[in-house]
Design a protein around this motif. Structure first.
Motif, PDB file in Angstrom:
ATOM      1  N   ALA A   5      30.282  48.338   1.907  1.00  0.00           N
ATOM      2  CA  ALA A   5      30.799  47.136   2.566  1.00  0.00           C
ATOM      3  C   ALA A   5      29.880  46.797   3.729  1.00  0.00           C
ATOM      4  N   SER A   6      29.788  45.532   4.056  1.00  0.00           N
ATOM      5  CA  SER A   6      28.983  45.100   5.197  1.00  0.00           C
ATOM      6  C   SER A   6      29.654  45.537   6.488  1.00  0.00           C
ATOM      7  N   PRO A   7      28.904  45.618   7.587  1.00  0.00           N
ATOM      8  CA  PRO A   7      29.535  45.925   8.874  1.00  0.00           C
ATOM      9  C   PRO A   7      30.698  44.994   9.190  1.00  0.00           C
ATOM     10  N   ARG A   8      30.569  43.736   8.825  1.00  0.00           N
ATOM     11  CA  ARG A   8      31.637  42.765   9.060  1.00  0.00           C
ATOM     12  C   ARG A   8      32.901  43.162   8.289  1.00  0.00           C
ATOM     13  N   ALA A   9      32.722  43.642   7.049  1.00  0.00           N
ATOM     14  CA  ALA A   9      33.878  44.029   6.236  1.00  0.00           C
ATOM     15  C   ALA A   9      34.514  45.318   6.751  1.00  0.00           C
ATOM     16  N   TRP A  10      33.695  46.294   7.156  1.00  0.00           N
ATOM     17  CA  TRP A  10      34.252  47.515   7.745  1.00  0.00           C
ATOM     18  C   TRP A  10      35.044  47.178   9.005  1.00  0.00           C
ATOM     19  N   SER A  11      34.480  46.280   9.822  1.00  0.00           N
ATOM     20  CA  SER A  11      35.160  45.892  11.054  1.00  0.00           C
ATOM     21  C   SER A  11      36.492  45.198  10.758  1.00  0.00           C
ATOM     22  N   ALA A  12      36.500  44.342   9.726  1.00  0.00           N
ATOM     23  CA  ALA A  12      37.736  43.647   9.353  1.00  0.00           C
ATOM     24  C   ALA A  12      38.782  44.641   8.860  1.00  0.00           C
ATOM     25  N   MET A  13      38.338  45.669   8.127  1.00  0.00           N
ATOM     26  CA  MET A  13      39.271  46.687   7.649  1.00  0.00           C
ATOM     27  C   MET A  13      39.890  47.445   8.820  1.00  0.00           C
ATOM     28  N   LEU A  14      39.040  47.785   9.807  1.00  0.00           N
ATOM     29  CA  LEU A  14      39.547  48.465  10.998  1.00  0.00           C
ATOM     30  C   LEU A  14      40.533  47.575  11.751  1.00  0.00           C
ATOM     31  N   THR A  15      40.204  46.295  11.896  1.00  0.00           N
ATOM     32  CA  THR A  15      41.105  45.365  12.579  1.00  0.00           C
ATOM     33  C   THR A  15      42.456  45.310  11.882  1.00  0.00           C
TER      34      THR A  15
ATOM     35  N   ALA B 100      25.324  48.236   5.357  1.00  0.00           N
ATOM     36  CA  ALA B 100      23.977  47.703   5.594  1.00  0.00           C
ATOM     37  C   ALA B 100      24.089  46.208   5.807  1.00  0.00           C
ATOM     38  N   GLY B 101      22.972  45.585   6.123  1.00  0.00           N
ATOM     39  CA  GLY B 101      22.914  44.134   6.282  1.00  0.00           C
ATOM     40  C   GLY B 101      22.713  43.707   7.719  1.00  0.00           C
ATOM     41  N   GLU B 102      23.324  44.426   8.659  1.00  0.00           N
ATOM     42  CA  GLU B 102      23.148  44.192  10.077  1.00  0.00           C
ATOM     43  C   GLU B 102      23.655  45.431  10.802  1.00  0.00           C
ATOM     44  N   ALA B 103      23.485  45.468  12.115  1.00  0.00           N
ATOM     45  CA  ALA B 103      23.935  46.635  12.875  1.00  0.00           C
ATOM     46  C   ALA B 103      25.459  46.729  12.838  1.00  0.00           C
ATOM     47  N   ILE B 104      25.958  47.950  12.760  1.00  0.00           N
ATOM     48  CA  ILE B 104      27.401  48.170  12.767  1.00  0.00           C
ATOM     49  C   ILE B 104      27.817  48.664  14.152  1.00  0.00           C
ATOM     50  N   GLY B 105      28.974  48.213  14.607  1.00  0.00           N
ATOM     51  CA  GLY B 105      29.465  48.608  15.916  1.00  0.00           C
ATOM     52  C   GLY B 105      29.688  50.109  16.008  1.00  0.00           C
ATOM     53  N   GLU B 106      29.309  50.682  17.144  1.00  0.00           N
ATOM     54  CA  GLU B 106      29.435  52.128  17.321  1.00  0.00           C
ATOM     55  C   GLU B 106      30.872  52.588  17.128  1.00  0.00           C
ATOM     56  N   ASP B 107      31.823  51.878  17.708  1.00  0.00           N
ATOM     57  CA  ASP B 107      33.229  52.283  17.590  1.00  0.00           C
ATOM     58  C   ASP B 107      33.729  52.189  16.155  1.00  0.00           C
ATOM     59  N   VAL B 108      33.266  51.161  15.418  1.00  0.00           N
ATOM     60  CA  VAL B 108      33.661  51.012  14.012  1.00  0.00           C
ATOM     61  C   VAL B 108      33.095  52.178  13.199  1.00  0.00           C
ATOM     62  N   PHE B 109      31.811  52.455  13.405  1.00  0.00           N
ATOM     63  CA  PHE B 109      31.139  53.538  12.689  1.00  0.00           C
ATOM     64  C   PHE B 109      31.827  54.877  12.964  1.00  0.00           C
ATOM     65  N   LEU B 110      32.089  55.146  14.231  1.00  0.00           N
ATOM     66  CA  LEU B 110      32.725  56.405  14.612  1.00  0.00           C
ATOM     67  C   LEU B 110      34.156  56.505  14.072  1.00  0.00           C
ATOM     68  N   TRP B 111      34.886  55.392  14.077  1.00  0.00           N
ATOM     69  CA  TRP B 111      36.275  55.417  13.624  1.00  0.00           C
ATOM     70  C   TRP B 111      36.378  55.845  12.169  1.00  0.00           C
ATOM     71  N   PHE B 112      35.533  55.250  11.305  1.00  0.00           N
ATOM     72  CA  PHE B 112      35.610  55.602   9.889  1.00  0.00           C
ATOM     73  C   PHE B 112      35.119  57.023   9.636  1.00  0.00           C
ATOM     74  N   ARG B 113      34.115  57.454  10.383  1.00  0.00           N
ATOM     75  CA  ARG B 113      33.677  58.839  10.228  1.00  0.00           C
ATOM     76  C   ARG B 113      34.755  59.806  10.735  1.00  0.00           C
TER      77      ARG B 113
END
Length: 646
Positions: free
Chosen positions: A289-299, A368-381
């Motif tokens: 998923a794109s960073p935007r999609a991961w972020s939307a899932m977290l939201t 991939a596609g653009e930078a992913i937010g640190e908090d988003v990246f850490l949350w899913f990990r």
């Protein structure tokens, strides 16, 4: 269109084997694993399954029927619609004829489609449904060379086909009759294409002009998949969900190339609107998923938690911050928390959330596609997903550099795959070389010569290689600009960090040749709407919410936090919340949501000037695009504010 001479392609790729094609891999799967499920589609709530034998039959029957309609080597055929088995079968059927499938974005307007048809001399198209057929017929008014449109979904069309329109099933039935009458035709269709033939014609994003065609040959995509598999990026027999736009290279690589090479089970949701629901039932082993999609899932999770009370809310608030702190420590090379706390969290919080999201069985998660937010990246990990970043472009089959499963960093995108060479030139540009790199743009020798120099792809991205060999991507070389005082900056770098905020969906940072940096912000309606509900902020629309003083305070604080992490002289001084989101139909972003800066600068020039002049509001005549494609305008009063430093 003439194919590149085979001898030229052989010289460029001497290790490619002539018959090594996606079609050969499909036929091998059908012969060795005929009853194994290759593809599933949810249709009216019921999963329809296709094994490898049925997959090959659909491809060859469609190819035989299409050839009878006059399609042959070098012809370009448009494919448009959401993910559907018959559209995938059509793309491979077209390739059987040594013709070229050219996928288009399903939401592209008629004018864009007609322009693509003219650039590629398209005579035939395969469309998903009546909506897409109507667009094809409208495009035919300005491109009358479009002879035939083939539709998949018969609703609204079967028995009432306009002139020049036929059903997929009719083409396939005619092909099946040909295969029955011509015993050698099936094998001929499977073996006609060479590894040096074009498998698919993808397209650049078109941020600065008309999109360029990017031909990817069978050898390119198979090399890319095999390089990635050698690095452990893909495994045999993955369960994959095909939901990305078919016009995006990632979908072709995952859903067709890797799927045939490594025998994936490809699962197609019923509709884009049901994809997240279907994801849980599919429970894939591989998920991108794109960073935007991961972020939307977290939201979505955070909104749900905010509406939860009692023990569930308390457990989430206790376990998740501890898991994120442990993951942060782990990435910094320090021991992270484990043991009983992790076991309990897995049982009470992490496992149930992964299951609710449909990620319970995911072993390989990528972005991939653009930078992913640190908090988003850490949350899913922290949730227990081994989420990794990778770097690629359409020109290199989207497979070039990736983080290893045990070699994760918040700032890098990893190391090159086996078979891919990487270096940084004197200008700081990332260069790549390998058999997964395309051989040049479609009928565009000038652009090809600029992109490929001595076999090295000039990616156009600025980067640096860390001492441990990992790549850091800084932004587009072409986007390095200067303020009036000579301070250099890359707008994308700052914009990505602004978008790390869950409340900011898009941002445009402007400052070239000016004394200060200013930003136009598009709020995230769902996240800010939830925040407004929790904080007693009343609103009736996106436009109204974006202009409320408390939302301005919210965004100002988040910009200030970003400013604190930026180098001296690169702080965003002032900003405006736009009354709407950036829209590809308005020409402000591409279909892959990359900013068209010339459009932003021109359309929102008065706002940019007012921000620089220190005004506190502007009466702005906003352009709007209606569903029928017509445009109008609407007067808006927009607030302008200082961002400040944290």
């Amino acid at each position: 269109m003439q194919h590149d001479p085979i001898d030229t392609s052989v010289a460029l790729h001497p290790d490619w084997r002539p018959g090594d094609t996606i079609l050969a891999r499909l036929a091998q799967n059908a012969a060795q694993y005929p009853g194994e499920i290759a593809m599933r589609e949810r249709d009216r709530g019921i999963w329809q399954e296709y094994d490898w034998r049925a997959y090959l039959a659909a491809v060859t029957e469609f190819a035989a029927g299409l050839e009878a309609q006059g399609i042959g080597p070098g012809d370009v055929v448009m494919v448009i619609g959401d993910n559907r088995p018959n559209l995938y079968f059509a793309m491979l059927g077209i390739a059987c004829l040594r013709a070229i499938p050219s996928p288009a974005y399903a939401d592209a307007p008629t004018t864009e489609l007609a322009a693509q048809m003219a650039r590629e001399n398209i005579r035939m198209a395969v469309a998903e449904d009546q909506e897409q057929v109507d667009k094809m017929l409208e495009a035919r008014e300005s491109w009358p060379a479009l002879e035939l449109v083939i539709y998949d979904d018969p609703r609204g069309l079967s028995g009432r086909e306009p002139a020049g329109v036929m059903g997929f099933d009719a083409i396939r039935a005619a092909g099946a009759a040909r295969l029955q009458a011509e015993p050698g035709l099936r094998d001929a269709l499977i073996t006609r294409a060479s590894v040096h033939d074009i498998a698919v014609l993808m397209h650049s994003s078109g941020t600065t002009g008309a999109p360029k065609g990017i031909p990817l040959k069978h050898g390119h995509v198979l090399s890319g998949v095999r390089n990635a598999a050698a690095a452990g990026y893909f495994r045999q027999g993955e369960v994959h969900m095909a939901y990305l736009p078919m016009a995006w290279v990632g979908d072709y690589i995952f859903s067709i190339a890797a799927a045939t090479e490594l025998r994936f089970s490809v699962n197609i949701p019923e509709a884009q609107e049901t994809a997240l629901h279907d994801l849980r039932e599919i429970a894939p082993s591989l998920y991108f998923a794109s960073p935007r999609a991961w972020s939307a899932m977290l939201t979505r999770v955070q909104v749900g938690i905010a509406e939860t009370k009692g023990v569930k809310r308390w457990l989430y608030d206790w376990f998740m911050p501890r898991a994120m702190a442990a993951e942060r420590a782990r990435l910094a090379g320090k021991p992270g928390a484990g043991g009983l706390t992790r076991w309990l969290g897995e049982w009470l919080i992490y496992g149930p959330i992964r299951d609710q999201l449909g990620l319970a069985r995911v072993k390989r998660a990528y972005t991939a596609g653009e930078a992913i937010g640190e908090d988003v990246f850490l949350w899913f990990r922290a949730l227990g997903l081994n989420l990794r970043q990778f770097y690629g472009q359409t020109e290199n089959c989207a497979l070039a550099v990736a983080q290893g499963p045990d070699d994760i960093s918040l700032t890098t995108v990893g190391r090159p795959f086996p078979g891919v060479e990487m270096r940084i030139d004197d200008a700081g540009q990332i260069l790549l070389r390998g058999d997964n790199i395309f051989d040049g743009y479609f009928q565009n020798p000038k652009a090809s010569a600029e992109a490929l120099v001595d076999g090295w792809l000039q990616t156009g991205d600025a980067g640096q290689i860390e001492p441990d060999g990992q790549l850091v991507v800084l932004g587009r070389v072409s986007e390095v600009v200067e303020k009036r005082d000579g301070t250099r900056f890359i707008p994308t770098y700052i914009e990505n960090r602004l978008k790390f905020s869950p409340h900011i969906k898009d941002a445009a940072v402007i400052g070239q040749g000016r004394d200060m940096l200013v930003a136009i912000i598009c709020i995230d309606f769902q996240a800010v709407g939830q925040w407004a509900q929790e904080n007693g902020v009343a609103y009736t629309s996106y436009a109204e919410l974006s202009q409320t003083p408390r939302v301005y305070d919210l965004i100002a604080g988040q910009i200030a936090a970003v400013n604190a992490s930026l180098p001296h002289g690169l702080s965003v001084a002032r900003f405006a919340n736009l009354h709407k989101e950036f829209d590809p139909d308005d020409g402000e972003v591409t279909r892959t949501r990359k900013l068209k800066r010339n459009v932003i600068d021109d359309r929102y020039g008065p706002i940019i000037q007012a921000l620089n002049d220190g005004a506190d509001q502007i009466d702005f005549k906003a352009r709007i695009t209606y569903e029928n494609g017509q445009t109008g305008s609407l007067d808006r009063v927009l607030r302008l504010a200082d961002a400040g430093d944290s």
